[in-house]
Every structure is written in structure tokens, then in C-alpha cells.
Design a protein around this motif. Structure first.
Motif, mmCIF file in Angstrom:
data_model
loop_
_atom_site.group_PDB
_atom_site.id
_atom_site.type_symbol
_atom_site.label_atom_id
_atom_site.label_comp_id
_atom_site.label_asym_id
_atom_site.label_seq_id
_atom_site.Cartn_x
_atom_site.Cartn_y
_atom_site.Cartn_z
ATOM 1 N N LEU A 36 3.768 -27.723 34.386
ATOM 2 C CA LEU A 36 3.449 -27.662 32.952
ATOM 3 C C LEU A 36 2.557 -26.473 32.596
ATOM 4 N N PHE A 37 1.891 -25.888 33.609
ATOM 5 C CA PHE A 37 1.117 -24.669 33.336
ATOM 6 C C PHE A 37 2.047 -23.512 32.966
ATOM 7 N N ALA A 38 3.326 -23.617 33.348
ATOM 8 C CA ALA A 38 4.262 -22.530 33.077
ATOM 9 C C ALA A 38 5.039 -22.743 31.769
ATOM 10 N N HIS A 98 -18.494 -15.336 31.845
ATOM 11 C CA HIS A 98 -17.324 -15.431 30.954
ATOM 12 C C HIS A 98 -16.835 -16.870 30.832
ATOM 13 N N GLN A 99 -17.021 -17.688 31.891
ATOM 14 C CA GLN A 99 -16.750 -19.125 31.796
ATOM 15 C C GLN A 99 -17.383 -19.790 33.006
ATOM 16 N N GLY A 100 -17.090 -21.086 33.222
ATOM 17 C CA GLY A 100 -17.794 -21.823 34.272
ATOM 18 C C GLY A 100 -17.607 -21.229 35.653
ATOM 19 N N ARG A 101 -16.374 -20.840 35.984
ATOM 20 C CA ARG A 101 -16.135 -20.352 37.345
ATOM 21 C C ARG A 101 -16.811 -19.013 37.595
ATOM 22 N N PHE A 124 -15.358 -30.002 41.426
ATOM 23 C CA PHE A 124 -14.104 -29.715 40.730
ATOM 24 C C PHE A 124 -13.373 -28.605 41.501
ATOM 25 N N ASP A 125 -12.101 -28.389 41.171
ATOM 26 C CA ASP A 125 -11.306 -27.502 42.040
ATOM 27 C C ASP A 125 -11.787 -26.058 42.061
ATOM 28 N N THR A 126 -12.300 -25.556 40.930
ATOM 29 C CA THR A 126 -12.776 -24.160 40.937
ATOM 30 C C THR A 126 -14.048 -24.048 41.780
ATOM 31 N N LEU A 181 -24.385 -31.957 41.646
ATOM 32 C CA LEU A 181 -23.768 -33.139 41.017
ATOM 33 C C LEU A 181 -22.940 -32.632 39.847
ATOM 34 N N THR A 182 -21.719 -33.134 39.703
ATOM 35 C CA THR A 182 -20.872 -32.776 38.567
ATOM 36 C C THR A 182 -21.053 -33.853 37.502
ATOM 37 N N VAL A 183 -21.557 -33.461 36.331
ATOM 38 C CA VAL A 183 -21.786 -34.433 35.248
ATOM 39 C C VAL A 183 -20.982 -34.017 34.008
ATOM 40 N N ASN A 185 -18.211 -36.648 36.090
ATOM 41 C CA ASN A 185 -17.384 -36.314 37.249
ATOM 42 C C ASN A 185 -15.913 -36.192 36.863
ATOM 43 N N ASN A 186 -15.504 -34.971 36.599
ATOM 44 C CA ASN A 186 -14.157 -34.709 36.092
ATOM 45 C C ASN A 186 -13.065 -35.198 37.046
ATOM 46 N N SER A 187 -13.136 -34.783 38.322
ATOM 47 C CA SER A 187 -12.049 -35.117 39.252
ATOM 48 C C SER A 187 -11.971 -36.617 39.516
ATOM 49 N N LEU A 214 -26.905 -28.731 38.899
ATOM 50 C CA LEU A 214 -25.937 -29.557 38.173
ATOM 51 C C LEU A 214 -24.753 -28.694 37.777
ATOM 52 N N ASP A 215 -23.544 -29.224 37.934
ATOM 53 C CA ASP A 215 -22.372 -28.650 37.279
ATOM 54 C C ASP A 215 -22.336 -29.352 35.921
ATOM 55 N N ALA A 216 -22.816 -28.638 34.901
ATOM 56 C CA ALA A 216 -23.242 -29.295 33.655
ATOM 57 C C ALA A 216 -22.221 -29.213 32.515
ATOM 58 N N VAL A 385 -1.190 -32.778 44.066
ATOM 59 C CA VAL A 385 -0.880 -31.358 43.870
ATOM 60 C C VAL A 385 -2.187 -30.573 43.814
ATOM 61 N N MET A 386 -3.178 -31.125 43.111
ATOM 62 C CA MET A 386 -4.449 -30.406 42.970
ATOM 63 C C MET A 386 -5.298 -30.494 44.246
ATOM 64 N N PHE A 387 -5.272 -31.629 44.939
ATOM 65 C CA PHE A 387 -6.297 -31.852 45.963
ATOM 66 C C PHE A 387 -5.813 -32.112 47.392
ATOM 67 N N VAL A 405 -3.159 -38.846 36.346
ATOM 68 C CA VAL A 405 -2.645 -37.901 35.359
ATOM 69 C C VAL A 405 -3.637 -37.920 34.207
ATOM 70 N N ARG A 406 -4.227 -36.776 33.951
ATOM 71 C CA ARG A 406 -5.293 -36.731 32.964
ATOM 72 C C ARG A 406 -4.756 -36.382 31.583
ATOM 73 N N LEU A 407 -5.103 -37.221 30.620
ATOM 74 C CA LEU A 407 -4.839 -36.923 29.217
ATOM 75 C C LEU A 407 -6.171 -36.441 28.653
HETATM 76 C C1 P61 Z 1 -10.567 -28.744 32.978
HETATM 77 F F1 P61 Z 1 -6.483 -27.373 35.782
HETATM 78 N N1 P61 Z 1 -12.405 -27.604 33.926
HETATM 79 O O1 P61 Z 1 -11.176 -29.805 33.242
HETATM 80 P P1 P61 Z 1 -14.090 -22.908 33.656
HETATM 81 N N2 P61 Z 1 -16.581 -27.597 36.627
HETATM 82 C C2 P61 Z 1 -15.933 -28.622 36.039
HETATM 83 C C3 P61 Z 1 -14.820 -28.355 35.255
HETATM 84 O O2 P61 Z 1 -14.205 -29.367 34.660
HETATM 85 C C4 P61 Z 1 -14.361 -27.001 35.103
HETATM 86 C C5 P61 Z 1 -15.108 -25.986 35.729
HETATM 87 C C6 P61 Z 1 -16.197 -26.300 36.482
HETATM 88 C C7 P61 Z 1 -11.216 -27.502 33.345
HETATM 89 C C8 P61 Z 1 -10.437 -26.234 33.190
HETATM 90 C C9 P61 Z 1 -9.560 -26.130 34.375
HETATM 91 O O3 P61 Z 1 -7.467 -26.092 37.878
HETATM 92 C C10 P61 Z 1 -8.145 -26.088 36.729
HETATM 93 O O4 P61 Z 1 -14.797 -22.595 32.386
HETATM 94 C C11 P61 Z 1 -16.420 -30.006 36.216
HETATM 95 O O5 P61 Z 1 -12.717 -23.456 33.459
HETATM 96 O O6 P61 Z 1 -14.113 -21.775 34.606
HETATM 97 C C12 P61 Z 1 -13.219 -26.683 34.366
HETATM 98 O O7 P61 Z 1 -14.968 -24.087 34.301
HETATM 99 C C13 P61 Z 1 -14.716 -24.536 35.593
HETATM 100 C C14 P61 Z 1 -8.346 -26.790 34.478
HETATM 101 C C15 P61 Z 1 -10.035 -25.464 35.462
HETATM 102 C C16 P61 Z 1 -7.643 -26.758 35.631
HETATM 103 C C17 P61 Z 1 -9.317 -25.419 36.637
HETATM 104 O O8 P61 Z 1 -9.488 -28.721 32.398
#
Ligand code: P61
Length: 458
Positions: A36-38, A98-101, A124-126, A181-183, A185-187, A214-216, A385-387, A405-407
């Protein structure tokens, strides 16, 4: 019957969206290799791929964009952002990214060396990827209840303090450059971390001389959950709760694309003077000079204003209730979701949704594709697929516990009728789940696989 919350805003700007036919979607998905990314966004009806960078900004943020000071150094928007970051987080130093990563990449470039290990409730994956490319090992130490998709524990994002103690004893503090700590917790389902857990994590790490970050990204939603679920904080402002959360840490990485309600931006904030000097050097190499960090002045201003808006309690009450509405409606229709719902997303439990599809046949990705085919809805798989990772010793695949599957719900974007369309689509698929089959890879890169992998139906 679930009730939709009343919006604390009215709509001033709209963007048309288009419904495609089922035949069109079949062709589009095939051409996209079932990833779906494509898929082009104009071929998506309801886009729940992410809550990141997809918020509708306010008139005040747009007004801020018009006063962007595009000077290379010392722009006034940098100063405004610095004031907001300091007032909210209390950290002594900060740099925009420029962004979180970007923040992760700079932080780990300055701290992680080959052989190091970095514990967290769940990276999180990044974050994972940025540690791995430095030769480090990201380690998830989530408390066991966080892995149970149906337990109604209030803080399912907590790290397990005993696992953390054991991890430090086994690894040795010298090989642990920082803990995180990721706050929220997305994953693990957008689940919050309790104040006690943040405090205890800080205490454990600090006792061993290990810095705590903190991953804030979603700190404001986490703070609001603390207010709702911990009676000790019911009468505190979300701002004060957030300040207390940050007070136990030595720094944070922030993707402003989430709780700061902007389309691009992030920052790294921290207390340590020596680390800050190294961060500035690294930042100049990768992101830009330390008063803009890869952003335009106008972007810095939007982040500064968005940080305050993201803490507004009327907004947060609406935000959390909006997500809860989707979760409650899905539960009313008996669609299997992860409970309780997180702040930014509702997670379908693909294992219970498609019990006949085994993990090696990628049930999460199969379900995400079915949602698109049926309702033009784009979601994201947070599962194998992600992990899934190859075990370096046995060579076999290690699959994650959760197959989700995240909505994800963009902030201030979709109305009740949009969410009802999502519920109807999920219900229809669940009622006809036996016709949904698995997928296999036709292309699978090693790192951040889900962005570019390709699949075909089995
Ligand atoms: C997201 F499919 N999240 O949830 P950046 N830490 C955490 C995140 O949730 C996060 C980042 C760091 C996204 C975007 C996204 O494979 C993926 O600003 C808890 O996206 O660089 C990002 O922050 C990174 C979606 C990222 C993805 C990577 O949808």
C-alpha cells in the motif's frame, strides 16, 4: 451505541477525495505489488496509513507559516520553538531536525557503537534501524501484559522493570549507552506508559549511570491517558503531567509530525552539555545548521504553535474520544481489535481476524490489502512484514508476537461518516473472512522491509 465526540473546531479548508471502483482498486493493488506504500494517495478513499504528518493544521499555524523568517542562522522562529520546547520539556538544549528519524540518527551517531545494546519498552522501526546501522542492538522489554491483545490493563505500554534490571545485569552498563521509552508505544498498539513506570525506568537507568531518553512523538496523548487513567493525576493539567514525564529523562527524540500537529518537523532535546556539542557537529553534517536542522523557518513556527495546540485539553479529549469511537463501533460489530484502543490508532488483530492464515503467509498484510480492495481504505501492517527478523544463529525467521493492522487516525481530518465507512468495511470483511487468503514475498529488502517489499497472493 458508541457516540461520536463533538468537534472543538469548525472546518475552513477542504480537500476533495475520490472513490474508485472495486475493479480499479484490484488493478491498482496488483500494479503496486500488494504494497500500500506504492499506491498513489489519489487512489485512496480513506487514508489511515499514518497519523504522522497528516494533521490538518489550524488557522493559527498557517498564520505562523506566513511569518517564517528564512534566515540561515538565528531565525526568530527558532527562538519561538526553543521557548516552547524548553517550557514543555524542561530540557536545557535542543536542536530542530527534519523529522523524528533525523533526531534518532543524530542521537545514535553520537552515542551508539558496535556491540552496544539499547533497551526500550518497544522501539519503533526507524529507531530500531537507526541503532542497527550503528552496529548496536535494539532490545524490547515490554511488560508481558502489553503483548496480550485483549487485556484491559490501563498502561499496556509499560516496560517491565524486572526485565530491565536483568538486562542491565546481563549486558553490563558499559555496553548500554542509553535506555529509552516510547510514549505512547506505537508498535504495541499506541498504548500509554504510566508515570510510575517512567519514573522507575529513570531511577533504574540512573542508578547504573545510564542516560534515559523518551521517544516523545505522542507524549501529549500519553499525558492525557495518565490524566484519565491514574486517579493521582485527575486534577493536574496535561502540561504539568507532560513536564513531570520529561523531568525523569535526560532528553527526548521528537517527531513533531504527531503530537505537534505539523506536516513536517522534529527535534532532539537533552540536558548533557558534552553530548549537545557532539550533536551540533553531527547535525551540521546531516540535517543542517543548528538553528534550522533541515527545516524552513516557517516550519519551525508551525511546530512551535502546534506544540501548544497539541496540549490543549479540549483538543485532546476530542482526539482520544474520536479514536475510541472507531474502536467501540468495531467492537459492537465483534471485529477483533486490540483493547483498550490506543490514542492515535485502532489496531485490528489480524491473528484473530484471519485465524486460517499462518504468520508466514502474512495475515496482517493480507488484511490490509483486503481493506483497500473492499473499501478503498489504506492502513499499515504492523506485524511480520515490519518486524519479522532472521535469527543470525539458526537462519530461521523469528515472527513478532503481535500481528496487527493499524488504522491510524490523522488529527482533525476525518468525520464520523468517514469512520462509519471504515466500520462497515471491516464488518463486511470479517463476515466474509474465510475468502481472504495469505500472501508471499516477491521482493523483500533487509532493512525497513515494509516500505518497498512486493507480494503476490498465494
Ligand atoms: C507512523 F510505516 N511513525 O507511526 P518520523 N518513533 C515513533 C514513531 O511512531 C515514528 C518515529 C519515531 C510513523 C511514521 C512511519 O515504517 C514507518 O518523523 C514512535 O516518521 O521520522 C514514526 O518519526 C519516526 C511509518 C515511520 C512507517 C516509519 O506512522
Amino acid at each position: 451505541m458508541a457516540r461520536f465526540p463533538v468537534e472543538p473546531f469548525k472546518i475552513k479548508v477542504v480537500e476533495p477525495i475520490r472513490r474508485t471502483t472495486a475493479e480499479e482498486r484490484k488493478e491498482i493493488l496488483e500494479a503496486a505489488g500488494y504494497n500500500l506504500f506504492a499506491v498513489r494517495s489519489e487512489d485512496v478513499y480513506i487514508d489511515l496509513l499514518t497519523d504522522s504528518g497528516t494533521a490538518a493544521m489550524s488557522d493559527d499555524q498557517w498564520a505562523g507559516i506566513m511569518i517564517g523568517d528564512e534566515s540561515y542562522a538565528g531565525s526568530r522562529n527558532f527562538l519561538n520553538l526553543g521557548e516552547a520546547v524548553k517550557a514543555i520539556t524542561g530540557f536545557r538544549h535542543f536542536v530542530p531536525t527534519h523529522q523524528g528519524r533525523g533526531a534518532e540518527s543524530v542521537l545514535f551517531a553520537c552515542t551508539v557503537e558496535p556491540g552496544h545494546r539499547v533497551p526500550s519498552n518497544m522501539h519503533f522501526d526507524t529507531t530500531q534501524a537507526n541503532i542497527i546501522v550503528r552496529g548496536g542492538e535494539p532490545v524490547d522489554l515490554l511488560a508481558d501484559e502489553g503483548l496480550d491483545p485483549i487485556s484491559d490493563v490501563p498502561f499496556k505500554g509499560n516496560i517491565d522493570p524486572r526485565k530491565l534490571e536483568a538486562f542491565i545485569a546481563e549486558t553490563g552498563p558499559d555496553r548500554i549507552p542509553l535506555g529509552m521509552l516510547t510514549v505512547t508505544n506505537n508498535s504495541g498498539g499506541g498504548q500509554p506508559v504510566s508515570m510510575d513506570n517512567i519514573r522507575t525506568t529513570g531511577e533504574i537507568l540512573h542508578r547504573h549511570g545510564i542516560p534515559f531518553f523518551l521517544d516523545a512523538c505522542r507524549y501529549a496523548e500519553n499525558a492525557y491517558f495518565i490524566k484519565l487513567r491514574d486517579p493521582g493525576y485527575a486534577n493536574q493539567s496535561v502540561l504539568d503531567i507532560a513536564r513531570e514525564m520529561f523531568s525523569y529523562a535526560d532528553g527526548c527524540t521528537m517527531s513533531a509530525k504527531k503530537d505537534a500537529l505539523v506536516n513536517i518537523g522534529g527535534f532532539l532535546a537533552l540536558n548533557d552539555e558534552g553530548l549537545f556539542q557532539r550533536v551540533c557537529k553531527e547535525l551540521i553534517l546531516r540535517e543542517g545548521f543548528y538553528t534550522y536542522g533541515g527545516l524552513a523557518g516557517r516550519d519551525l513556527e508551525a511546530v512551535a504553535r502546534g506544540l501548544w495546540e497539541g496540549l490543549d485539553e479540549n483538543y485532546l479529549a476530542y482526539r482520544i474520544a474520536h479514536t475510541r469511537y472507531l474502536a467501540e463501533r468495531l467492537s459492537e460489530e465483534r471485529v477483533p481489535i486490540l483493547t483498550p484502543p490506543g490514542g492515535h490508532a485502532v489496531y485490528l488483530d489480524a491473528r484473530r481476524f484471519l485465524p486460517h492464515v499462518v504468520q508466514s503467509e502474512l495475515p496482517g498484510q493480507a488484511l490490509a490489502c483486503a481493506l483497500y480492495l473492499e473499501g478503498g481504505i489504506r492502513s499499515v501492517e504492523i506485524g511480520s512484514v515490519m518486524f519479522a527478523r532472521r535469527d543470525p544463529e539458526t537462519g530461521g525467521m523469528v515472527y513478532p508476537e503481535l500481528e496487527l493492522v493499524r488504522l491510524a487516525i490523522p488529527r482533525r481530518v476525518y468525520t464520523q461518516a468517514h469512520l462509519d465507512h471504515v466500520v462497515d468495511t471491516c464488518k463486511h470483511l470479517y463476515d466474509h473472512r474465510e475468502v481472504i487468503g495469505g500472501l508471499r514475498y516477491t521482493y523483500a529488502p533487509d532493512l525497513l522491509r515494509h516500505f518497498t517489499a512486493r507480494f503476490e497472493p498465494l
